[in-house]
Design a protein around this motif. Structure first.
Motif: not given
Length: 177
Positions: A156-177
């Motif tokens: 799962g990956i999320g990308i957003s932009i803050d009020d100063q124009g900075h890119i903010v990214g979050v990457l989550n990897f996971g597993d069910v086993s």
């Protein structure tokens, strides 16, 4: 130019403030631990936050990460998990609107998404590419461990932009086993 995270938590205060010309500071939680690292300065073709297509940026990050996984003999992260992706999207938006740059408790992700393992990488800065984000994570042992975890099968990956124009990214990897 990349910027260092604001000192809003014990993790970010422990990292300190990097010089303006330094790489973007990022914090990672692998399981329940944090490690700091920053990407290289933006290269030609860097993404301008004003024209950023978050979905395309996210897809490119996953494709590049999977290319590195395959090259290392690992199976690619096979799918974007709706639960992980939604949590990543919401966390990126939270970080962008709050000005914080911290990880959330990974146990919450484990419970909400019914997973047995999860790892999280964060990135923040301006004018960098998906390739530069992945490259910076690969240069940090903690970030690399999340990207190259053999049991990582969901993402799962999320990308957003803050009020100063900075890119903010979050990457989550996971597993069910």
């Amino acid at each position: 130019m990349p910027r260092a995270p604001r000192p809003t938590s014990w993790r970010s205060r422990a990292v300190g403030v990097l010089p303006v010309y330094a790489a973007v500071a990022a914090v990672i939680a692998m399981c329940l631990c944090g490690v700091a690292a920053g990407p290289t300065p933006a290269a030609a073709g860097a993404v301008d936050a004003a024209v950023l297509d978050p979905d395309q940026f996210e897809n490119q990050i996953l494709a590049i990460a999977n290319r590195h996984r395959r090259a290392a003999g690992l199976r690619p992260v096979r799918s974007v998990n709706p639960c992980l992706d939604g949590l990543s999207e919401r966390w990126a938006l939270h970080l962008a609107t709050s000005g914080d740059f911290v990880h959330r408790d990974q146990r919450r992700i484990l419970r909400r998404c019914n997973l047995n393992w999860t790892g999280e990488n964060l990135i923040q800065g301006t004018a960098f590419t998906p390739a530069a984000a992945v490259k910076s994570w690969l240069r940090s042992p903690g970030h690399r461990a999340v990207l190259m975890k053999p049991r990582a099968t969901l993402g799962g990956i999320g990308i957003s932009i803050d009020d100063q124009g900075h890119i903010v990214g979050v990457l989550n990897f996971g597993d069910v086993s």
